[in-house]
Design a protein around this motif. Structure first.
Motif, PDB file in Angstrom:
ATOM      1  N   GLN A  28       0.985  -1.027   0.232  1.00 32.39           N
ATOM      2  CA  GLN A  28       0.130  -0.149   0.013  1.00 32.39           C
ATOM      3  C   GLN A  28       0.788   1.064   0.395  1.00 32.39           C
ATOM      4  O   GLN A  28       1.517   1.692   1.161  1.00 32.39           O
ATOM      5  CB  GLN A  28      -0.858   0.049   1.098  1.00 32.39           C
ATOM      6  CG  GLN A  28      -1.665   1.802   1.232  1.00 32.39           C
ATOM      7  CD  GLN A  28      -2.969   1.428   0.024  1.00 32.39           C
ATOM      8  OE1 GLN A  28      -3.792   0.192   0.154  1.00 32.39           O
ATOM      9  NE2 GLN A  28      -3.224   2.622  -0.539  1.00 32.39           N
ATOM     10  N   ASP A  29       0.462   2.043  -0.675  1.00 32.93           N
ATOM     11  CA  ASP A  29       1.853   2.901  -1.012  1.00 32.93           C
ATOM     12  C   ASP A  29       0.398   4.562  -0.621  1.00 32.93           C
ATOM     13  O   ASP A  29      -0.571   4.186  -0.705  1.00 32.93           O
ATOM     14  CB  ASP A  29       2.200   3.938  -2.127  1.00 32.93           C
ATOM     15  CG  ASP A  29       2.329   5.293  -2.859  1.00 32.93           C
ATOM     16  OD1 ASP A  29       3.027   5.166  -1.905  1.00 32.93           O
ATOM     17  OD2 ASP A  29       2.265   4.967  -4.063  1.00 32.93           O
ATOM     18  N   TYR A  30       1.313   5.332  -0.456  1.00 32.71           N
ATOM     19  CA  TYR A  30       0.510   6.693   0.720  1.00 32.71           C
ATOM     20  C   TYR A  30       1.047   7.643  -0.610  1.00 32.71           C
ATOM     21  O   TYR A  30       1.926   8.732  -0.186  1.00 32.71           O
ATOM     22  CB  TYR A  30       0.792   7.892   2.158  1.00 32.71           C
ATOM     23  CG  TYR A  30      -0.390   6.143   2.737  1.00 32.71           C
ATOM     24  CD1 TYR A  30      -0.946   6.011   3.617  1.00 32.71           C
ATOM     25  CD2 TYR A  30       1.135   4.660   2.955  1.00 32.71           C
ATOM     26  CE1 TYR A  30      -2.036   4.847   4.302  1.00 32.71           C
ATOM     27  CE2 TYR A  30      -0.318   3.735   3.363  1.00 32.71           C
ATOM     28  CZ  TYR A  30      -1.594   4.054   4.537  1.00 32.71           C
ATOM     29  OH  TYR A  30      -1.693   3.416   5.571  1.00 32.71           O
ATOM     30  N   GLY A  66       8.022   0.538  -7.525  1.00 34.81           N
ATOM     31  CA  GLY A  66       7.897   2.099  -7.194  1.00 34.81           C
ATOM     32  C   GLY A  66       8.497   2.078  -6.074  1.00 34.81           C
ATOM     33  O   GLY A  66       9.352   1.581  -5.115  1.00 34.81           O
ATOM     34  N   ASP A  67       8.374   3.044  -5.487  1.00 31.12           N
ATOM     35  CA  ASP A  67       9.124   3.974  -4.546  1.00 31.12           C
ATOM     36  C   ASP A  67       8.392   4.766  -4.029  1.00 31.12           C
ATOM     37  O   ASP A  67       7.527   5.913  -4.568  1.00 31.12           O
ATOM     38  CB  ASP A  67      10.272   5.371  -4.919  1.00 31.12           C
ATOM     39  CG  ASP A  67      10.996   5.527  -4.142  1.00 31.12           C
ATOM     40  OD1 ASP A  67      10.908   5.493  -3.108  1.00 31.12           O
ATOM     41  OD2 ASP A  67      12.598   6.108  -4.452  1.00 31.12           O
ATOM     42  N   PRO A  68       7.380   4.948  -2.893  1.00 32.38           N
ATOM     43  CA  PRO A  68       8.562   4.507  -1.937  1.00 32.38           C
ATOM     44  C   PRO A  68       7.957   1.738  -1.505  1.00 32.38           C
ATOM     45  O   PRO A  68       7.985   1.715  -0.106  1.00 32.38           O
ATOM     46  CB  PRO A  68       8.404   4.413  -0.303  1.00 32.38           C
ATOM     47  CG  PRO A  68       6.967   5.167  -0.696  1.00 32.38           C
ATOM     48  CD  PRO A  68       6.110   4.905  -1.775  1.00 32.38           C
ATOM     49  N   GLU A  69       7.247   1.740  -3.037  1.00 30.56           N
ATOM     50  CA  GLU A  69       7.174   0.232  -2.567  1.00 30.56           C
ATOM     51  C   GLU A  69       7.590  -0.465  -2.080  1.00 30.56           C
ATOM     52  O   GLU A  69       8.114  -1.943  -1.453  1.00 30.56           O
ATOM     53  CB  GLU A  69       6.289  -0.217  -3.592  1.00 30.56           C
ATOM     54  CG  GLU A  69       4.635  -0.030  -3.636  1.00 30.56           C
ATOM     55  CD  GLU A  69       4.468   1.595  -3.941  1.00 30.56           C
ATOM     56  OE1 GLU A  69       5.187   2.463  -4.869  1.00 30.56           O
ATOM     57  OE2 GLU A  69       3.436   1.925  -5.286  1.00 30.56           O
ATOM     58  N   ALA A  70       9.100  -0.339  -3.340  1.00 31.73           N
ATOM     59  CA  ALA A  70      10.582  -1.543  -3.168  1.00 31.73           C
ATOM     60  C   ALA A  70      10.978  -1.047  -1.729  1.00 31.73           C
ATOM     61  O   ALA A  70      11.809  -2.281  -1.469  1.00 31.73           O
ATOM     62  CB  ALA A  70      11.534  -1.122  -4.219  1.00 31.73           C
ATOM     63  N   ILE A 117       0.634   2.249 -16.371  1.00 28.43           N
ATOM     64  CA  ILE A 117       1.657   0.747 -15.749  1.00 28.43           C
ATOM     65  C   ILE A 117       2.720   1.793 -15.374  1.00 28.43           C
ATOM     66  O   ILE A 117       3.343   2.359 -16.351  1.00 28.43           O
ATOM     67  CB  ILE A 117       1.623   0.082 -17.124  1.00 28.43           C
ATOM     68  CG1 ILE A 117       0.525  -1.110 -17.648  1.00 28.43           C
ATOM     69  CG2 ILE A 117       3.365  -0.358 -17.127  1.00 28.43           C
ATOM     70  CD1 ILE A 117       0.469  -1.290 -18.973  1.00 28.43           C
ATOM     71  N   ASN A 118       3.911   1.083 -14.730  1.00 30.41           N
ATOM     72  CA  ASN A 118       4.876   1.725 -14.517  1.00 30.41           C
ATOM     73  C   ASN A 118       6.211   0.439 -15.145  1.00 30.41           C
ATOM     74  O   ASN A 118       5.243  -0.764 -14.655  1.00 30.41           O
ATOM     75  CB  ASN A 118       5.181   1.727 -13.329  1.00 30.41           C
ATOM     76  CG  ASN A 118       3.966   2.802 -12.932  1.00 30.41           C
ATOM     77  OD1 ASN A 118       4.106   4.188 -14.117  1.00 30.41           O
ATOM     78  ND2 ASN A 118       3.920   3.301 -11.463  1.00 30.41           N
ATOM     79  N   ILE A 119       7.041   0.919 -15.400  1.00 28.94           N
ATOM     80  CA  ILE A 119       8.212  -0.482 -15.818  1.00 28.94           C
ATOM     81  C   ILE A 119       9.350  -0.458 -14.897  1.00 28.94           C
ATOM     82  O   ILE A 119      10.141  -0.755 -15.432  1.00 28.94           O
ATOM     83  CB  ILE A 119       8.740   0.438 -16.996  1.00 28.94           C
ATOM     84  CG1 ILE A 119       9.172   1.915 -16.747  1.00 28.94           C
ATOM     85  CG2 ILE A 119       7.761   0.386 -17.953  1.00 28.94           C
ATOM     86  CD1 ILE A 119       9.854   2.256 -18.666  1.00 28.94           C
ATOM     87  N   LEU A 129       7.515  -4.776 -14.006  1.00 30.12           N
ATOM     88  CA  LEU A 129       5.865  -5.107 -14.119  1.00 30.12           C
ATOM     89  C   LEU A 129       5.551  -4.268 -13.105  1.00 30.12           C
ATOM     90  O   LEU A 129       5.196  -4.315 -11.698  1.00 30.12           O
ATOM     91  CB  LEU A 129       4.920  -5.781 -14.918  1.00 30.12           C
ATOM     92  CG  LEU A 129       3.681  -5.629 -15.498  1.00 30.12           C
ATOM     93  CD1 LEU A 129       3.569  -3.697 -16.168  1.00 30.12           C
ATOM     94  CD2 LEU A 129       2.661  -6.358 -15.832  1.00 30.12           C
ATOM     95  N   TYR A 130       4.872  -2.704 -12.979  1.00 29.59           N
ATOM     96  CA  TYR A 130       4.262  -2.279 -12.031  1.00 29.59           C
ATOM     97  C   TYR A 130       3.152  -1.992 -12.203  1.00 29.59           C
ATOM     98  O   TYR A 130       2.528  -1.142 -13.607  1.00 29.59           O
ATOM     99  CB  TYR A 130       4.848  -0.830 -11.494  1.00 29.59           C
ATOM    100  CG  TYR A 130       3.805  -0.181 -10.625  1.00 29.59           C
ATOM    101  CD1 TYR A 130       3.185  -0.036 -10.185  1.00 29.59           C
ATOM    102  CD2 TYR A 130       5.466   1.010  -9.779  1.00 29.59           C
ATOM    103  CE1 TYR A 130       2.568   0.771  -9.350  1.00 29.59           C
ATOM    104  CE2 TYR A 130       4.626   1.877  -9.272  1.00 29.59           C
ATOM    105  CZ  TYR A 130       3.920   2.031  -8.665  1.00 29.59           C
ATOM    106  OH  TYR A 130       2.924   2.979  -7.573  1.00 29.59           O
ATOM    107  N   LEU A 131       1.141  -2.191 -12.107  1.00 32.98           N
ATOM    108  CA  LEU A 131       0.413  -2.249 -12.448  1.00 32.98           C
ATOM    109  C   LEU A 131      -0.307  -1.870 -11.107  1.00 32.98           C
ATOM    110  O   LEU A 131      -0.890  -1.446 -10.290  1.00 32.98           O
ATOM    111  CB  LEU A 131      -0.477  -3.331 -12.185  1.00 32.98           C
ATOM    112  CG  LEU A 131      -0.012  -4.690 -13.745  1.00 32.98           C
ATOM    113  CD1 LEU A 131      -1.116  -5.482 -13.293  1.00 32.98           C
ATOM    114  CD2 LEU A 131       0.010  -3.373 -15.331  1.00 32.98           C
TER     115      LEU A 131
HETATM  116  N1  GLY Z   1       5.150   4.902  -5.504  1.00 32.63           N
HETATM  117  C1  GLY Z   1       4.603   5.815  -7.033  1.00 32.63           C
HETATM  118  C2  GLY Z   1       5.715   5.362  -7.618  1.00 32.63           C
HETATM  119  O1  GLY Z   1       6.803   5.137  -7.571  1.00 32.63           O
HETATM  120  O2  GLY Z   1       5.311   5.596  -8.547  1.00 32.63           O
END
Ligand code: GLY
Length: 431
Positions: free
Chosen positions: A209-211, A292-296, A287-289, A267-269
């Motif tokens: 979960q990202d905020y 994520g930051d801060p998911e990683a 879509i992100n390739i 792959l980041y959906l």
């Molecule tokens: N947390 C959102 C991103 O990395 O794009």
């Protein structure tokens, strides 16, 4: 083995840290890193993808892992592969899925993947006519890369018209605003879903979960991310199955077969889960390739499998036989940002608006070593003092058997850190 990590933020620090834990890795370099990353791995001041490729050749780097989207869109993977260098990250063709919101949505619609109703425009008058004609709230998105800030969620048609003006005419995101993607606004639950893929096989990761909003209670402006936690309470096996069969698999197979894109890497959906007639439809918002930051920062500490093994499976096209293992304990990431400060010409509002840099940071050495500290915007000044250089400064990642315990720990440890104007959300993980 020698590894090069490309990036200079908190996510990239977490990637370098994860490689540094591998018994198979003798050295990790980071290009170009920051003061905190330098304590984990040597940082090399390489700014262009050509300099990075030259370095990888000269230093006989065995594996390169790319954190951010910009070098991927600039073709770092194509360049490294043309020189026979092993690299993890989609090539420039696949990177269009993040660097063009318009092309990505069109491809997904053609592939039958659930996306909100949308139209793309390169003419601002036509965009405004469309907004007036649809009669429902929309999201206006700059087509190109805009550091996570290019999606403007609108309540009314006049807000949407103003968004078009800012993006296409005022060009607040530069050339990213040459085209816009205008989507019907959906209401549901947002979820970030991550997978590894070798272009054929896809292995889901744990979710986070990202905020995104700057202030507590999800108020304030969109930011790059103010905190995160994992595991995610909604992601059960049945939802993973739904996302895999309705989105991830048709996407990876579809772009390969229809558009000749072999998508390898992460792959980041960005999904909106909408309940409809007793089923959940995972609509793709973006879509992100990359990670994520801060998911990683909360996903990688849970990965028990060696990241080198995952990377080798991606490169060899044998990801299908890899079953990554995950630590079930919670991780929670709390980001300290540059908040409100008084400058010579009045008040700076703080990230994501204007903020001061060069402020001395104290207390990082007192953080419990059981927690991880990843840096986003720090450097050593001329007298060897750790100072701020960015809006997101550093994060603390705590662990716990429950989300509540992880949250309490991160908050208690963050109290030890100080710099002028420090601001962090105290509701991260308060569900
Ligand atoms: N947390 C959102 C991103 O990395 O794009």
């Amino acid at each position: 083995m020698k590894v090069l990590v490309v990036g200079s933020g908190g996510r990239d620090h977490a990637i370098a840290w994860k490689f540094s834990k591998s018994p198979r890795v003798e050295r990790v370099y980071v290009a170009h890193g920051n003061a905190g990353i330098a304590a984990t791995a040597p940082c090399v001041n390489l700014r262009t993808i050509e300099e990075m490729a030259d370095f990888a050749q000269k230093e006989r780097i065995d594996l390169t892992f790319v954190g951010p989207e910009k070098p991927l869109s600039a073709g770092i993977t194509d360049l490294f592969e043309s020189r026979g260098l092993a690299i993890i990250g989609p090539d420039s063709k696949a990177s269009r899925l993040e660097s063009s919101k318009c092309d990505a949505k069109t491809m997904m619609r053609e592939l039958g993947i659930p996306v909100p109703e949308f139209e793309n425009f390169s003419d601002s008058d036509k965009a405004r006519d469309y907004i007036r004609s649809v009669g429902y709230p929309v999201v206006v998105k700059a087509d190109g890369l805009a550091a996570g800030k290019g999606s403007l969620v609108c309540d009314t048609a006049s807000q949407a018209e103003e968004a078009v003006r800012q993006i296409m005419e005022e060009r607040v995101f530069g050339d990213a605003g040459r085209r816009v993607d205008i989507e019907k606004r959906l209401y549901g639950r947002e979820l970030s879903f991550f997978c590894f893929t070798d272009g054929t096989s896809i292995v889901p990761m744990v979710a986070a979960q990202d905020y995104k909003r700057a202030r507590e209670n999800d108020e304030g402006k969109n930011t790059g991310g103010m905190g995160s936690y994992s595991p995610h309470p909604w992601l059960d096996d049945s939802l993973v199955q739904t996302i895999m069969t309705r989105v991830a698999q048709p996407l990876i197979a579809g772009v390969r077969e229809k558009y000749g894109i072999v998508y390898r890497g992460v792959l980041y959906l960005g999904l909106m889960l909408v309940e409809s007639q007793q089923e959940v439809i995972p609509y793709v918002l973006e879509i992100n390739i990359r990670l994520g930051d801060p998911e990683a920062q909360v996903i990688l500490p849970r990965l028990r499998t060696d990241l080198v093994d995952v990377c080798e499976a991606i490169l060899a096209g044998r990801l299908g036989s890899l079953k990554p293992e995950w630590d079930p304990d919670y991780r929670l990431c709390l980001i300290a940002t540059s908040g409100m400060t008084k400058g010579k010409k009045g008040w700076y509002k703080g990230y994501p608006d204007r903020y001061k840099i060069g402020l001395p940071i104290d207390g990082v050495d007192r953080i419990d070593p059981e927690c991880l500290v990843f840096h986003s915007g720090t450097e050593m000044d001329s007298s060897g003092r750790l100072v701020t250089t960015g809006g997101r400064v550093l994060c603390i990642v705590s662990s716990g058997g429950t989300l509540g315990r992880a949250r309490e720990k991160a908050l208690a440890e963050m109290e030890k850190v100080s710099f002028e104007g420090i601001y962090y959300r105290k509701d991260i993980g308060l569900e």
